[in-house]
Design a protein around this motif. Structure first.
Motif, PDB file in Angstrom:
ATOM      1  N   UNK A  86      -1.354   7.358  -8.485  1.00  0.00           N
ATOM      2  CA  UNK A  86      -2.009   7.812  -7.264  1.00  0.00           C
ATOM      3  C   UNK A  86      -1.795   9.307  -7.063  1.00  0.00           C
ATOM      4  N   UNK A  87      -0.594   9.770  -7.345  1.00  0.00           N
ATOM      5  CA  UNK A  87      -0.300  11.197  -7.201  1.00  0.00           C
ATOM      6  C   UNK A  87      -1.262  12.028  -8.056  1.00  0.00           C
ATOM      7  N   UNK A  88      -1.400  11.661  -9.324  1.00  0.00           N
ATOM      8  CA  UNK A  88      -2.303  12.398 -10.226  1.00  0.00           C
ATOM      9  C   UNK A  88      -3.737  12.342  -9.726  1.00  0.00           C
TER      10      UNK A  88
ATOM     11  N   UNK B 229       0.834  -1.202   0.000  1.00  0.00           N
ATOM     12  CA  UNK B 229       0.000   0.000   0.000  1.00  0.00           C
ATOM     13  C   UNK B 229       0.869   1.253   0.000  1.00  0.00           C
ATOM     14  N   UNK B 230       1.941   1.231   0.777  1.00  0.00           N
ATOM     15  CA  UNK B 230       2.860   2.365   0.819  1.00  0.00           C
ATOM     16  C   UNK B 230       3.475   2.610  -0.560  1.00  0.00           C
ATOM     17  N   UNK B 231       3.838   1.536  -1.266  1.00  0.00           N
ATOM     18  CA  UNK B 231       4.385   1.662  -2.624  1.00  0.00           C
ATOM     19  C   UNK B 231       3.343   2.249  -3.570  1.00  0.00           C
ATOM     20  N   UNK B 232       2.081   1.864  -3.406  1.00  0.00           N
ATOM     21  CA  UNK B 232       0.998   2.402  -4.248  1.00  0.00           C
ATOM     22  C   UNK B 232       0.884   3.913  -4.065  1.00  0.00           C
ATOM     23  N   UNK B 233       1.000   4.380  -2.807  1.00  0.00           N
ATOM     24  CA  UNK B 233       0.903   5.822  -2.541  1.00  0.00           C
ATOM     25  C   UNK B 233       2.002   6.607  -3.237  1.00  0.00           C
TER      26      UNK B 233
END
Length: 159
Positions: free
Chosen positions: A88-90, A79-83
């Motif tokens: 995710x940023x966009x 999940x941390x990698x996904x963030x």
């Protein structure tokens, strides 16, 4: 306990600044949320600043941050990698574009969809990126020390 807010988190890196205070020294007036070691702290105000960490200690998060815990077969480090992904940023920036202070609310955060492999592969991916983050941090610290040495040498040379 230590108090963590977005102002204590370096953008885009998952690292904490050296400006963290204990709760009793912070003169807190807003709400705060307990977190445990291993929880993700995500700065919800100004998502374009990309402020997130995995806590390596127990503490209290400011009201300007969410405490995140992976669920439904998702591994915390994954999940941390996904963030940290560009997608995710966009997404976080696009849903926070409002008048006033940009902010991602809990419903918008929970609405984000991403693909996840099985748990064993998530564990491997999470470990890989956490190890890479640690290596980057180690090199950043070494670079900072070398810059200080250079500065001190230059200062002594041109006195």
């Amino acid at each position: 306990m230590l108090h963590i807010g977005p102002g204590n988190i370096e953008s885009f890196t998952g690292r904490i600044y050296n400006n963290v205070l204990k709760v009793k020294d912070s003169c807190l007036i807003s709400g705060k949320f307990h977190f445990n070691k291993g929880d993700i702290i995500y700065g919800k105000i100004n998502p374009q600043l990309a402020k997130y960490i995995i806590a390596d200690f127990e503490g209290l998060a400011s009201a300007d941050a969410y405490v995140l815990n992976a669920k439904n077969g998702v591994v915390q480090n994954y999940l941390f990698a996904v963030l940290q992904t560009e997608d995710f940023y966009k997404y976080s920036v696009s849903v926070s574009a409002r008048t006033g202070m940009p902010k991602i609310n809990r419903d918008e955060l929970n609405a984000y969809r991403y693909k996840a492999p099985g748990e064993p592969e998530q564990v491997k991916i999470g470990i890989y990126f956490r190890t890479l983050d640690a290596l980057i941090s180690q090199h950043a610290t070494q670079l900072q020390k070398l810059q200080q040495i250079k500065s001190a040498c230059l200062e002594r040379m041109f006195v």
